[in-house]
Design a protein around this motif. Structure first.
Motif, PDB file in Angstrom:
ATOM      1  N   ARG A 184      34.583  57.605  55.989  1.00 24.26           N
ATOM      2  CA  ARG A 184      34.044  58.369  54.645  1.00 24.26           C
ATOM      3  C   ARG A 184      35.181  57.903  53.475  1.00 24.26           C
ATOM      4  NH1 ARG A 184      30.995  62.065  53.249  1.00 24.26           N
ATOM      5  NH2 ARG A 184      30.374  62.116  55.635  1.00 24.26           N
ATOM      6  N   MET A 185      36.771  58.073  53.825  1.00 23.39           N
ATOM      7  CA  MET A 185      37.479  57.681  52.846  1.00 23.39           C
ATOM      8  C   MET A 185      37.548  56.179  52.593  1.00 23.39           C
ATOM      9  SD  MET A 185      41.780  58.146  53.365  1.00 23.39           S
ATOM     10  CE  MET A 185      41.574  59.769  53.982  1.00 23.39           C
ATOM     11  N   PHE A 186      37.328  55.421  53.760  1.00 24.17           N
ATOM     12  CA  PHE A 186      37.096  54.099  53.328  1.00 24.17           C
ATOM     13  C   PHE A 186      35.861  53.895  52.297  1.00 24.17           C
ATOM     14  CE2 PHE A 186      35.945  49.690  54.890  1.00 24.17           C
ATOM     15  CZ  PHE A 186      37.220  48.919  54.592  1.00 24.17           C
ATOM     16  N   GLU A 187      34.976  54.273  52.451  1.00 17.81           N
ATOM     17  CA  GLU A 187      33.912  54.200  51.748  1.00 17.81           C
ATOM     18  C   GLU A 187      34.310  54.505  50.058  1.00 17.81           C
ATOM     19  OE1 GLU A 187      29.600  54.037  50.147  1.00 17.81           O
ATOM     20  OE2 GLU A 187      31.287  52.977  51.520  1.00 17.81           O
ATOM     21  N   GLU A 188      34.677  55.665  50.134  1.00 13.94           N
ATOM     22  CA  GLU A 188      35.135  56.326  48.850  1.00 13.94           C
ATOM     23  C   GLU A 188      36.096  55.183  47.866  1.00 13.94           C
ATOM     24  OE1 GLU A 188      37.048  60.033  49.688  1.00 13.94           O
ATOM     25  OE2 GLU A 188      34.952  60.982  49.882  1.00 13.94           O
ATOM     26  N   GLU A 189      37.201  54.498  48.811  1.00  8.11           N
ATOM     27  CA  GLU A 189      37.870  53.433  48.031  1.00  8.11           C
ATOM     28  C   GLU A 189      37.045  52.288  47.824  1.00  8.11           C
ATOM     29  OE1 GLU A 189      41.034  53.808  47.872  1.00  8.11           O
ATOM     30  OE2 GLU A 189      41.964  55.091  49.144  1.00  8.11           O
ATOM     31  N   LEU A 190      36.219  51.840  48.545  1.00 13.32           N
ATOM     32  CA  LEU A 190      35.487  50.875  48.342  1.00 13.32           C
ATOM     33  C   LEU A 190      34.588  51.150  46.856  1.00 13.32           C
ATOM     34  CD1 LEU A 190      33.726  49.066  51.371  1.00 13.32           C
ATOM     35  CD2 LEU A 190      35.713  48.709  50.236  1.00 13.32           C
ATOM     36  N   GLN A 191      34.035  52.297  46.799  1.00 12.53           N
ATOM     37  CA  GLN A 191      33.479  52.728  45.584  1.00 12.53           C
ATOM     38  C   GLN A 191      34.515  52.545  44.277  1.00 12.53           C
ATOM     39  OE1 GLN A 191      30.303  53.009  45.362  1.00 12.53           O
ATOM     40  NE2 GLN A 191      29.711  54.122  47.328  1.00 12.53           N
ATOM     41  N   LEU A 192      35.729  53.150  44.387  1.00 15.21           N
ATOM     42  CA  LEU A 192      36.421  53.076  43.401  1.00 15.21           C
ATOM     43  C   LEU A 192      36.988  51.552  42.981  1.00 15.21           C
ATOM     44  CD1 LEU A 192      39.150  55.711  44.482  1.00 15.21           C
ATOM     45  CD2 LEU A 192      37.417  55.986  42.704  1.00 15.21           C
ATOM     46  N   ALA A 193      36.792  50.539  44.017  1.00 13.90           N
ATOM     47  CA  ALA A 193      37.334  48.999  43.699  1.00 13.90           C
ATOM     48  C   ALA A 193      36.252  48.277  44.245  1.00 13.90           C
ATOM     49  CB  ALA A 193      38.594  48.854  44.213  1.00 13.90           C
TER      50      ALA A 193
END
Lengths: 237, 237
Positions: free
Chosen positions: B106-115
DNA sequence: CGTGGTCTTGATCTACCTCAAAGTGGGTGG
DNA sequence: CCACCCACTTTGAGGTAGATCAAGACCACG
């Protein structure tokens, strides 16, 4: 379980996954490749992404000593070229008369920019391809002749239109180079499966599967884990 | 040419490709797994993405009959879990003492969204993995014992820190299950290569490569195509 | 009705596996 | 420090699945 061939089956399980990507090709003109013709060669600069409209294609690579290896088979609906760098890592040859559409990588890239959700579909597609590759590595390194052939038949059974029938449009040497065996062993193994009553010759390039469960038992598949269960958690979409 | 092990080498060739992805893990606490411990098991719900800080990891799958297959080896810098669906398709075990960082999907996915540029790095990574898998399928289906071992040594030579030295932290049965042979054949083949003067035992779990070209010749590799040439055309970045 | 490509079947061979035993080296405990 | 142990590795001897070599059988095609 085929390296590439069963991606269609996978995408049928997730019908919304790649339709978007495939739709991009509808504007492209349909082209024809006759049986035996190459869509492109291993090592060529990778300029296009392909969408197979009808027919069957084999994907091959060659060793320095001339030995051929078939990475997988493609059929109507499959995409070719999503995993390419600047050059094609393998050649693609028409098994029978093939209709396809193609799009330049540049244009494909522009389409992806316009509709970023296509990137998730790309990721999904690539992950499917990796999973299929790993299944095939397992087959090549651990399974015996009978298990290989049964696995192959099972894959094609699952992704075939006509229930209970497996069609093998490719010739024995294609199957052999795909399964890492010789044409003689492929032939002998198929004969043995017929004698065991597991399959029946139905037509040229077609077998009837008498007992799917028996076929599955002889395929010695790894345990399957339900991948749908955690769908809500699926990231990177 | 290893299924996963040489991704590090690939990313060294494109240094900017995945550093971004790896940097994401720096905020995570470093954890330790002792030799033999599992980071996760095949079939477990896939909750985390891993970044290997130090040590070596083997990636394995099992057949229904208990046979093990090693998909690849990972080392410092490698990422695990980018190709997962909802469940881990294979287990990961520490070969020696391993330090790693992990991040929830989930966190990894969020990071991907940000960048979003990280998505291109994901694609690049997955394509590398596919290429490596295909190379390994070729090895498993077409190469004999000597070619397999030479290919294996060559891969590890290219991605090793100390020029001319190959370190094999894993035990023979790991190598055997990776190359699709038995421990006896691995051992015999290594002995034969020593007798031929191609390699020399250097230390425990280490060989000195006397003649790289000779090793390459015995590996019977497919022709390589320069993938850097068309870099400007590279799409999906 | 040939003819060439494909497929099957048979006989033999061999690379690798299997089974077995001895060799090696690091770790542990006395 | 040495002796033992255990896991790993090497080496040997024999067996076998599948490869190789060879010969027909089948079938679509001109």
């Amino acid at each position: 379980m085929s390296a590439i061939g069963n991606l269609r089956a996978v995408s049928e399980a997730y019908p919304c996954d790649e339709n978007g990507l495939r739709a991009l090709f509808l504007r492209q003109p349909s082209e024809i490749a006759e049986a035996g013709a190459a869509l492109f060669f291993e090592g060529d600069p990778a300029c296009h992404v392909f969408h197979l409209v009808s027919g069957n294609v084999r994907i091959c690579r060659f060793l320095a000593d001339g030995h051929r290896f078939i990475i997988g088979f493609l059929r109507a609906g499959d995409l070719i070229g999503l995993s390419f760098r600047s050059r094609y890592m393998f050649g693609a040859e028409a098994i029978d008369r093939v209709a396809f559409r193609r799009m330049s990588k540049r244009m494909f890239e522009e389409e992806l920019q316009l509709a970023p959700e296509h990137r998730s579909q790309m990721l999904s597609h690539l992950r499917d391809e990796i999973t299929a590759s790993q299944d095939h590595m397992l087959l090549l390194s651990q399974k015996n002749a009978e298990e290989r052939v049964c696995t192959f038949l099972l894959d094609r059974l699952d992704s075939d239109d006509t229930p209970g029938l497996v069609s093998l449009p490719m010739i024995r040497s294609d199957i052999a180079d795909y399964l890492g065996m010789t044409i003689e062993t492929v032939s002998r193994t198929l004969t043995k499966l017929v004698l065991k009553g597991i399959i029946l010759p139905a037509a040229r390039h077609q077998f009837k599967v008498v007992s799917r469960s028996s076929l599955a038992r002889h395929a010695n598949e790894a345990n399957e884990y339900d991948d749908h269960q955690g769908e809500a958690l699926r990231v990177l979409q």
